[in-house]
Design a protein around this motif. Structure first.
Motif, mmCIF file in Angstrom:
data_model
loop_
_atom_site.group_PDB
_atom_site.id
_atom_site.type_symbol
_atom_site.label_atom_id
_atom_site.label_comp_id
_atom_site.label_asym_id
_atom_site.label_seq_id
_atom_site.Cartn_x
_atom_site.Cartn_y
_atom_site.Cartn_z
ATOM 1 N N LYS A 11 -16.693 62.161 -15.559
ATOM 2 C CA LYS A 11 -16.676 60.952 -16.279
ATOM 3 C C LYS A 11 -15.206 60.422 -16.793
ATOM 4 O O LYS A 11 -14.907 59.408 -16.804
ATOM 5 N N ASP A 76 -24.415 58.264 -20.195
ATOM 6 C CA ASP A 76 -23.372 57.398 -19.261
ATOM 7 C C ASP A 76 -22.310 56.607 -19.882
ATOM 8 O O ASP A 76 -21.766 55.858 -19.375
ATOM 9 N N LEU A 77 -22.017 57.077 -21.078
ATOM 10 C CA LEU A 77 -21.056 56.405 -22.001
ATOM 11 C C LEU A 77 -19.673 57.323 -21.911
ATOM 12 O O LEU A 77 -19.932 58.718 -21.990
ATOM 13 N N ILE A 98 -15.139 51.885 -25.379
ATOM 14 C CA ILE A 98 -16.405 52.504 -24.762
ATOM 15 C C ILE A 98 -17.000 51.623 -23.653
ATOM 16 O O ILE A 98 -16.998 50.657 -23.641
ATOM 17 N N ARG A 100 -19.809 51.873 -20.338
ATOM 18 C CA ARG A 100 -20.994 52.436 -19.812
ATOM 19 C C ARG A 100 -20.719 52.544 -18.344
ATOM 20 O O ARG A 100 -20.504 51.591 -17.721
ATOM 21 N N SER A 102 -22.281 53.253 -14.462
ATOM 22 C CA SER A 102 -23.281 53.025 -13.753
ATOM 23 C C SER A 102 -23.262 52.927 -12.301
ATOM 24 O O SER A 102 -22.345 52.268 -11.827
ATOM 25 N N GLU A 108 -20.010 48.308 -18.573
ATOM 26 C CA GLU A 108 -20.140 47.630 -19.522
ATOM 27 C C GLU A 108 -19.163 47.917 -20.398
ATOM 28 O O GLU A 108 -18.751 49.471 -20.500
ATOM 29 N N HIS A 109 -18.427 47.241 -21.348
ATOM 30 C CA HIS A 109 -17.527 47.904 -22.366
ATOM 31 C C HIS A 109 -17.482 47.134 -23.796
ATOM 32 O O HIS A 109 -17.926 45.971 -23.861
ATOM 33 N N TRP A 110 -17.377 47.931 -24.730
ATOM 34 C CA TRP A 110 -17.131 47.443 -26.010
ATOM 35 C C TRP A 110 -15.790 48.337 -26.576
ATOM 36 O O TRP A 110 -15.201 49.197 -25.840
#
Length: 135
Positions: A11, A76-77, A98, A100, A102, A108-110
């Motif tokens: 990952k 999943d992060l 960060i 995610r 899937s 997804e992003h932060w």
């Protein structure tokens, strides 16, 4: 076909490769294989969706560079420390991204970021990224 990213190492390597493909190589067609078409962007300074991110990168100066630092994965992060330099700012930006994952893509992003401190500004005397201060 979705990729199977089972281990934390897989990952982390996948996210680092994705960032290099987009930010350094600027290979937008190849980058589509890393980012979901339904990508969710939580960053306040990046437009929504995969297209918003790609358009932001397209607008960056030619000398823009991304460097990957520390990375960690949990479920999943993936958490990635990065340095973004040559971006038209007076200093490099140090970020924690960060993402995610899937179905084998970034979904997804932060992020959080700040300007990189110089040796004179560092109260700890330690660099924010890597083992040395910026030149």
């Amino acid at each position: 076909m979705p990729r199977k990213l089972n281990s934390a190492a897989e990952k982390k390597a996948f996210v680092i490769e994705a960032f290099d493909t987009l930010f350094n190589k600027r290979d937008y067609k190849a980058a589509e294989a890393y980012w979901s078409p339904n990508y969710v962007q939580h960053s306040a300074h990046i437009p929504p969706g995969r297209e918003g991110l790609f358009d932001l990168v397209k607008a960056l100066p030619a000398g823009h560079r991304h460097e990957s630092g520390l990375a960690a994965a949990e479920g999943d992060l993936v958490f990635l420390q990065s340095r973004f330099s040559g971006n038209g700012q007076p200093r490099a930006l140090i970020t924690i991204d960060i993402v995610r994952l899937s179905d084998g893509v970034l979904a997804e992003h932060w992020d959080v970021w700040q300007q990189e401190a110089s040796a004179m500004e560092s109260k700890s005397g330690l660099p924010m990224f890597g083992t040395r201060f910026p030149d």
